[in-house]
Design a protein around this motif. Structure first.
Motif, PDB file in Angstrom:
ATOM      1  N   LYS A  49      75.152  16.815  -7.867  1.00 41.93           N
ATOM      2  CA  LYS A  49      75.343  15.004  -6.841  1.00 41.93           C
ATOM      3  C   LYS A  49      74.221  15.144  -6.052  1.00 41.93           C
ATOM      4  CE  LYS A  49      79.884  14.331  -6.882  1.00 41.93           C
ATOM      5  NZ  LYS A  49      80.469  13.022  -6.280  1.00 41.93           N
ATOM      6  N   GLY A  50      73.587  13.893  -5.597  1.00 38.99           N
ATOM      7  CA  GLY A  50      72.537  13.479  -4.846  1.00 38.99           C
ATOM      8  C   GLY A  50      72.523  14.647  -3.417  1.00 38.99           C
ATOM      9  N   ARG A  51      73.771  15.079  -2.731  1.00 35.71           N
ATOM     10  CA  ARG A  51      73.824  15.253  -1.773  1.00 35.71           C
ATOM     11  C   ARG A  51      73.706  16.541  -1.645  1.00 35.71           C
ATOM     12  NH1 ARG A  51      79.875  13.184  -1.700  1.00 35.71           N
ATOM     13  NH2 ARG A  51      79.485  12.137  -3.279  1.00 35.71           N
ATOM     14  N   CYS A  76      75.397   7.211   4.592  1.00 38.58           N
ATOM     15  CA  CYS A  76      76.780   7.557   3.511  1.00 38.58           C
ATOM     16  C   CYS A  76      77.211   9.145   4.439  1.00 38.58           C
ATOM     17  CB  CYS A  76      76.581   7.460   2.603  1.00 38.58           C
ATOM     18  SG  CYS A  76      77.527   8.271   1.099  1.00 38.58           S
ATOM     19  N   ALA A  78      78.039  11.391   2.619  1.00 36.10           N
ATOM     20  CA  ALA A  78      77.684  12.249   1.288  1.00 36.10           C
ATOM     21  C   ALA A  78      76.043  13.091   2.758  1.00 36.10           C
ATOM     22  CB  ALA A  78      77.502  11.492  -0.226  1.00 36.10           C
ATOM     23  N   VAL A  79      75.409  11.996   2.948  1.00 32.54           N
ATOM     24  CA  VAL A  79      74.596  12.637   4.024  1.00 32.54           C
ATOM     25  C   VAL A  79      75.032  13.574   5.073  1.00 32.54           C
ATOM     26  CG1 VAL A  79      72.880  11.861   4.865  1.00 32.54           C
ATOM     27  CG2 VAL A  79      73.193  10.716   2.785  1.00 32.54           C
ATOM     28  N   GLN A 122      65.554   6.863   3.666  1.00 33.80           N
ATOM     29  CA  GLN A 122      66.887   6.711   2.665  1.00 33.80           C
ATOM     30  C   GLN A 122      66.886   5.409   1.502  1.00 33.80           C
ATOM     31  OE1 GLN A 122      70.826   7.017   4.904  1.00 33.80           O
ATOM     32  NE2 GLN A 122      70.705   4.652   4.299  1.00 33.80           N
ATOM     33  N   ASP A 148      65.041  10.544   0.704  1.00 39.03           N
ATOM     34  CA  ASP A 148      66.367  10.719   0.240  1.00 39.03           C
ATOM     35  C   ASP A 148      66.261   9.102  -0.870  1.00 39.03           C
ATOM     36  OD1 ASP A 148      69.037  10.042  -1.133  1.00 39.03           O
ATOM     37  OD2 ASP A 148      70.083  10.224   1.110  1.00 39.03           O
ATOM     38  N   ALA A 150      68.290   7.879  -2.870  1.00 38.88           N
ATOM     39  CA  ALA A 150      69.667   7.678  -3.660  1.00 38.88           C
ATOM     40  C   ALA A 150      69.228   6.049  -4.578  1.00 38.88           C
ATOM     41  CB  ALA A 150      70.382   8.285  -2.908  1.00 38.88           C
ATOM     42  N   HIS A 151      69.026   5.539  -3.296  1.00 40.70           N
ATOM     43  CA  HIS A 151      69.273   3.742  -3.149  1.00 40.70           C
ATOM     44  C   HIS A 151      67.486   3.352  -3.746  1.00 40.70           C
ATOM     45  CE1 HIS A 151      72.185   3.353  -0.368  1.00 40.70           C
ATOM     46  NE2 HIS A 151      72.219   4.091  -0.875  1.00 40.70           N
ATOM     47  N   SER A 173      70.040  10.632  -6.619  1.00 42.28           N
ATOM     48  CA  SER A 173      70.600  11.133  -7.175  1.00 42.28           C
ATOM     49  C   SER A 173      71.210   9.951  -8.007  1.00 42.28           C
ATOM     50  CB  SER A 173      72.124  10.355  -5.964  1.00 42.28           C
ATOM     51  OG  SER A 173      73.084   9.592  -6.240  1.00 42.28           O
ATOM     52  N   GLY A 175      74.070   8.812  -8.890  1.00 44.94           N
ATOM     53  CA  GLY A 175      75.840   9.081  -9.035  1.00 44.94           C
ATOM     54  C   GLY A 175      76.040   7.712  -9.419  1.00 44.94           C
ATOM     55  N   GLY A 185      75.578  13.664 -10.871  1.00 48.01           N
ATOM     56  CA  GLY A 185      74.171  13.942 -10.967  1.00 48.01           C
ATOM     57  C   GLY A 185      73.184  13.890 -10.077  1.00 48.01           C
ATOM     58  N   TYR A 338      76.625  -0.751   4.341  1.00 47.76           N
ATOM     59  CA  TYR A 338      78.039   0.065   4.815  1.00 47.76           C
ATOM     60  C   TYR A 338      78.705  -0.545   5.810  1.00 47.76           C
ATOM     61  CZ  TYR A 338      74.311   3.999   3.041  1.00 47.76           C
ATOM     62  OH  TYR A 338      74.099   4.223   1.916  1.00 47.76           O
TER      63      TYR A 338
END
Ligand SMILES: Cc1ncc(COP(=O)(O)O)c(C=O)c1O
Length: 412
Positions: A49-51, A76, A78-79, A122, A148, A150-151, A173, A175, A185, A338
């Motif tokens: 996971k990214g986290r 998120c 998760a962060v 992020q 980060d 992820a995005h 991430s 995910g 992942g 969000y």
């Protein structure tokens, strides 16, 4: 065709097939590590996971236990979770017309809280933050910088450098619903030599049932989306969830980070191979939204071709009403990134959010995301954009009529 923000919308039929039959050979992992190390100039560790990547970055940084980590106050859960697994969180409010904190906000926070020793940026929804200035502030104050991604894999900053060119650490991430989406992942890239000799804790195995859920996620979500066409989507979604067949977002505990099984790596590498095509598509769809949707609903500083546009954000006061209207047109956009400073809103009470990110609260109450993924063709994007405008026109007309009624006090 029903369109969704999420629910496996990043996948095409080929991907469904590849997920089901991806084999568990070690060379897949070696190949992906090599790809990431060459792309990002660092040492890669693949995780589930990214986290977990964020958690491991903070471990490798070996900060004192009383340290604070500055995070975007529009993020998120998760962060938050990844930081709180060992350290403290300092929330930075987002800048106006942006989804990210500015370097000024960071400097202000450093004055207030000298225990901030690391910063996570992020690039929310793929819109590049002001990394050049933020990185300078980090350097000046000896702060660890974690990017980060992820995005924002493939996003380009205003100075021309790709996201991932600045941090001591990168956290990726893979995910669900991310730019690189392999159902799950993540990867930690240690770029700074200072931390490259850190000995990682033992990484655990992802249990087989969870792997099966991930393997079948593309197929089952495809079935659910297809079932919407015959009116059975909702019950089928409910049934799959009830039977525990669909992966849950929060997944296994962070206390035991996991290594990424080989078969996920094969999917991730394929996604990197089609990254540019995917980003071109997202940018094309976003350009349609940007050119068509009423400017009153658009708030990001500028539309730029450097953005990765994971989703296209708009703001609207009567958000629930627009969601309902769009649902009536088979466009499902209730999944919002969000809907709270630490999202999803239902998890906000689990955090120690201090109520200080007023700009983030304002945006969280009004933001809505439009989909840009491969299953939105250009014609559909035009339809989505014009439906948003139609709703706005109807809504504005109703408002005028209502206010006239109030002034005239006659209703018969
Ligand atoms: C900005 C950001 N970083 C990291 C993550 C965590 O990713 P993962 O679900 O792979 O742990 C998320 C989750 O959606 C996110 O939005």
């Amino acid at each position: 065709m029903h369109i969704f923000n999420s629910l496996g919308s990043n996948y095409n039929f080929r991907f469904v097939w590849q997920a089901l039959f991806s084999n568990d050979f070690k060379p897949h992992t070696d190949d992906l590590k090599l790809l990431l190390e060459k792309k990002y100039f660092g040492k890669a560790t693949l995780v589930y996971k990214g986290r977990e990547a964020i958690f491991l970055a903070l471990k490798a940084a070996q900060l004192p236990a009383d340290s604070y980590v500055a995070i975007n106050g529009f993020t998120c859960y998760a962060v938050y979770e990844a930081v709180r697994a060992g350290l403290n969180v300092h929330y930075l409010d987002i800048a106006p017309k942006s989804l990210h904190f500015s370097a000024i906000e960071l400097e202000k926070a450093l004055q207030e809280n000298p225990k901030i020793r690391a910063v996570i940026i992020q690039n929310t929804l793929g819109a590049p933050c002001d990394i050049e200035v933020i990185a300078t502030v980090c350097k000046k104050n000896n702060l660890v910088l974690i990017e980060d991604l992820a995005h924002s894999v493939g996003a380009v900053h205003s100075g021309g450098q790709e996201a991932g060119s600045f941090g001591d650490f990168l956290a990726l991430s893979f995910g669900r619903d991310k730019i690189i989406d392999a159902a799950s992942g993540g990867a930690l890239i240690i770029r700074s030599r200072k931390y490259q000799d850190y000995k990682m804790p033992k990484l655990h195995r992802v249990d087989q049932a969870q792997q099966l859920r991930d393997m079948f996620y593309p197929l089952l979500t495809w079935k659910v989306r297809a079932a919407y066409e015959i009116g059975l989507g909702k019950p089928l979604h409910f049934l799959f969830n009830k039977l525990g067949l669909l992966t849950r977002g929060l997944g296994p505990s962070l206390k035991d980070p996991h290594y990424l099984p080989n078969w996920y790596s094969a999917l991730v590498s394929r996604q990197f191979a089609s990254l540019n095509k995917n980003l071109d598509h997202r940018r094309k769809i976003s350009a349609i939204y940007s050119q068509t949707i009423d400017q009153k609903l658009q708030f990001l500083n500028t539309y730029s071709n450097n953005t990765a546009f994971l989703r296209f954000p708009i703001v609207v006061d009567k958000r629930a009403k627009l969601i309902e209207y769009m649902k009536g047109k088979n466009i499902h956009i209730s999944d919002i990134w969000y809907d709270a400073p630490v999202a999803p809103a239902k998890y906000l009470k689990l955090t120690n959010y201090d109520g200080k990110c007023l700009q983030a609260e304002k945006i969280a109450a009004t933001i809505l995301n439009l989909p840009t993924h491969i299953n939105v063709p250009e014609e559909t994007a035009k339809k989505i954009a014009s439906e948003v405008n139609n709703w706005l026109a109807i809504n504005t007309k109703n408002q005028i009529t209502n206010s006239k009624l109030k002034i005239g006090e006659v209703d018969d």
